[in-house]
Write an enzyme that holds these catalytic residues in place. Structure first.
Site, PDB file in Angstrom:
ATOM      1  N   SER A 169       4.754  -6.981  33.369  1.00  0.00           N
ATOM      2  CA  SER A 169       3.861  -6.431  34.395  1.00  0.00           C
ATOM      3  C   SER A 169       4.128  -7.066  35.755  1.00  0.00           C
ATOM      4  CB  SER A 169       2.401  -6.702  33.984  1.00  0.00           C
ATOM      5  OG  SER A 169       1.522  -6.465  35.055  1.00  0.00           O
ATOM      6  N   TYR A 185      -4.618 -12.819  31.021  1.00  0.00           N
ATOM      7  CA  TYR A 185      -3.759 -11.673  30.659  1.00  0.00           C
ATOM      8  C   TYR A 185      -2.406 -11.810  31.363  1.00  0.00           C
ATOM      9  CZ  TYR A 185      -1.413  -7.317  31.477  1.00  0.00           C
ATOM     10  OH  TYR A 185      -0.437  -6.377  31.603  1.00  0.00           O
ATOM     11  N   LYS A 229       1.731 -12.581  29.978  1.00  0.00           N
ATOM     12  CA  LYS A 229       2.963 -11.830  30.297  1.00  0.00           C
ATOM     13  C   LYS A 229       4.043 -12.790  30.802  1.00  0.00           C
ATOM     14  CE  LYS A 229       1.730  -7.730  29.152  1.00  0.00           C
ATOM     15  NZ  LYS A 229       2.352  -7.103  27.953  1.00  0.00           N
TER      16      LYS A 229
HETATM   17  C1  WQD Z   1      -5.979  -0.471  41.334  1.00  0.00           C
HETATM   18  C2  WQD Z   1      -6.607  -0.506  42.714  1.00  0.00           C
HETATM   19  C3  WQD Z   1      -8.532  -1.919  42.933  1.00  0.00           C
HETATM   20  C4  WQD Z   1     -11.120   0.458  40.321  1.00  0.00           C
HETATM   21  C5  WQD Z   1      -4.358  -3.830  36.647  1.00  0.00           C
HETATM   22  C6  WQD Z   1      -3.707  -4.996  35.983  1.00  0.00           C
HETATM   23  C7  WQD Z   1      -2.257  -4.698  35.761  1.00  0.00           C
HETATM   24  C8  WQD Z   1      -2.151  -3.435  34.966  1.00  0.00           C
HETATM   25  C9  WQD Z   1      -2.793  -2.294  35.750  1.00  0.00           C
HETATM   26  C10 WQD Z   1      -2.120  -3.896  32.630  1.00  0.00           C
HETATM   27  C11 WQD Z   1      -7.024  -1.897  43.121  1.00  0.00           C
HETATM   28  C12 WQD Z   1      -8.909  -0.455  43.165  1.00  0.00           C
HETATM   29  C13 WQD Z   1     -10.022  -0.009  41.031  1.00  0.00           C
HETATM   30  C14 WQD Z   1     -12.275   0.900  41.007  1.00  0.00           C
HETATM   31  C15 WQD Z   1     -11.184   0.418  43.080  1.00  0.00           C
HETATM   32  N1  WQD Z   1      -2.794  -3.591  33.717  1.00  0.00           N
HETATM   33  N2  WQD Z   1     -10.067  -0.010  42.390  1.00  0.00           N
HETATM   34  N3  WQD Z   1     -12.256   0.873  42.378  1.00  0.00           N
HETATM   35  O1  WQD Z   1      -5.865  -4.172  39.287  1.00  0.00           O
HETATM   36  O2  WQD Z   1      -3.813  -3.041  40.314  1.00  0.00           O
HETATM   37  O3  WQD Z   1      -3.776  -3.670  37.914  1.00  0.00           O
HETATM   38  O4  WQD Z   1      -4.171  -2.652  35.920  1.00  0.00           O
HETATM   39  O5  WQD Z   1      -0.962  -4.005  32.474  1.00  0.00           O
HETATM   40  O6  WQD Z   1      -1.681  -5.773  35.058  1.00  0.00           O
HETATM   41  O7  WQD Z   1      -3.791  -6.104  36.841  1.00  0.00           O
HETATM   42  O8  WQD Z   1      -5.214  -1.799  38.658  1.00  0.00           O
HETATM   43  O9  WQD Z   1      -6.453   0.305  38.467  1.00  0.00           O
HETATM   44  O10 WQD Z   1      -7.732  -1.893  38.246  1.00  0.00           O
HETATM   45  O11 WQD Z   1      -6.880  -1.173  40.465  1.00  0.00           O
HETATM   46  O12 WQD Z   1     -11.205   0.393  44.335  1.00  0.00           O
HETATM   47  O13 WQD Z   1     -13.305   1.335  40.416  1.00  0.00           O
HETATM   48  O14 WQD Z   1      -7.786   0.287  42.703  1.00  0.00           O
HETATM   49  O15 WQD Z   1      -9.174  -2.735  43.898  1.00  0.00           O
HETATM   50  O16 WQD Z   1      -6.720  -2.018  44.472  1.00  0.00           O
HETATM   51  P1  WQD Z   1      -4.716  -3.238  39.152  1.00  0.00           P
HETATM   52  P2  WQD Z   1      -6.635  -1.116  38.891  1.00  0.00           P
END
Ligand code: WQD
Length: 347
Positions: free
Chosen positions: A128, A153, A157
């Site tokens: 990741s 998590y 990785k």
């Molecule tokens: C994306 C963007 C949030 C929800 C995580 C893990 C990564 C992988 C993918 C496993 C961010 C914003 C989110 C919401 C928002 N997982 N957001 N409102 O955090 O980039 O990555 O998931 O492998 O390892 O770290 O993904 O989809 O949670 O967030 O504004 O209700 O959307 O701040 O900028 P993230 P995400």
């Protein structure tokens, strides 16, 4: 020509199930291994609907050495493994670190032991972009220094990458492995027969967006708009899950071509960064649905911006994504509508 067997651990999961479909489409015989602790058996039906054939599945916990040994014994002649089986909820990993260290590390260690016993050399590992932490420069290349993880998590990785690197470097190692560092997987297969099955309130952006558009959630909260980005919201590299799945088939093909012990790392992303607001507007454009959202406080631990430099993947792995953000978002919406349909028939 006989199909080469590829074991897919976590093959009933979101990315795993899409990789199973693309492996079969690519002429391989995928063998699913999943303990269904974070996936549903209905995924197997979805895969069968897409492929028209039943994919063998072993209901096994990857940390169970004797059960895993039995699968390798039974399946004979496994040519390679794609290892997806892991817990992946960042927030939960902070609350339950031991659950994550046990499952994510022990499953890899057990897998490597059994692969060694059966002289199965080839392993594609699901890593990741979280290993980059908060990068100093963008876009990130595979040479961008990794940073201390911001969650247990993410740390699992990083540790798994270190384990694989050390095993390859050990004297007499037979291991050939490719570490794929995913950015943000989104969307679903065009058939809408498989897709992301978030359990409970979605933590990730896209399932929350589609559930808001479907009226399941009242509104989307955008986590902060005061970041140092053009519109103040976070930037990510959103990659269609089918593109991501295809990258695994390319990685398997690359490994099967050689014999010497090797470890390679590749970013798997689009090479484009999009902000949360851009995603919201792209979703509205792609689906015609107006999204109800509000701006809330930043989410602790969020990386302000990260997206991939995909030069190495394009030039050396020979892989490039093809889907646009709008196409990926449209597929996510089509999958959400399918889920509604299924649940309305069930009730
Ligand atoms: C994306 C963007 C949030 C929800 C995580 C893990 C990564 C992988 C993918 C496993 C961010 C914003 C989110 C919401 C928002 N997982 N957001 N409102 O955090 O980039 O990555 O998931 O492998 O390892 O770290 O993904 O989809 O949670 O967030 O504004 O209700 O959307 O701040 O900028 P993230 P995400």
């Amino acid at each position: 020509m006989e199909r080469k067997k590829i074991l897919v651990t976590g093959g009933a999961g979101y990315i795993g199930s899409h990789a199973v479909v693309e492996l079969y489409n690519g002429g391989y015989q995928p063998i699913i291994l999943d303990d269904f602790s974070n996936s549903q058996e209905s995924v197997l039906t979805g895969i069968k609907d897409i492929l028209g054939v039943e994919i063998p599945c072993h209901h096994v916990d990857c940390t169970n050495e004797s059960a895993l040994h039995e699968v390798f014994e039974q399946e004979q002649n496994i040519q390679g493994v794609i290892h997806f089986a892991a817990f992946k909820a960042v927030g939960e990993s902070v609350q339950k670190p031991l659950k994550y260290y046990h499952n994510n590390l022990d499953s890899l260690l057990v897998l490597l032991k059994v692969m060694g016993e059966f002289h199965v050399q080839n392993l594609v590992f699901s890593s990741s972009c979280t290993v980059y932490g908060i990068p100093d420069h963008l876009p990130v290349t595979e040479e961008t220094p990794t940073k201390p993880a911001t969650s247990p998590y993410g740390n699992t990785k990083k540790i798994c990458e270190d384990i694989l690197t050390d095993v390859v470097k050990a004297t007499g190692s037979e291991l050939r492995t490719i570490l794929l560092r995913y950015f943000n997987p989104i969307g679903a297969h065009e058939s809408a027969k498989i897709g992301e099955l978030p359990l409970g309130v979605p933590q990730n952006l896209i399932p929350f967006v589609t559930q808001t558009a479907a009226g399941i959630r009242e509104k989307l909260t955008i986590f902060g708009d005061t970041y140092d980005t053009p519109d103040g919201t976070n930037i990510r590299d959103y990659v269609h899950v089918v593109d991501l799945a295809k990258a695994h088939v390319v990685a398997v093909e690359r490994l099967l071509k050689g014999k010497e012990a090797i470890v390679e790392v590749f970013n798997v992303g689009t090479g484009r960064g999009n902000s949360v607001l851009e995603v919201v507007h792209a979703f509205e454009k792609a689906t015609g649905k107006k999204l109800n959202y509000t701006i809330g406080p930043p989410r602790p631990g969020d990386v302000p911006a990260i997206y991939a430099d995909v030069t190495k993947s394009v030039n050396e792995l020979g892989f490039k994504t093809t889907s646009t953000l709008e196409e990926a978002l449209a597929s996510a919406w089509k999958w959400q509508l399918h889920l509604q349909e299924v649940s309305s028939h069930a009730s």
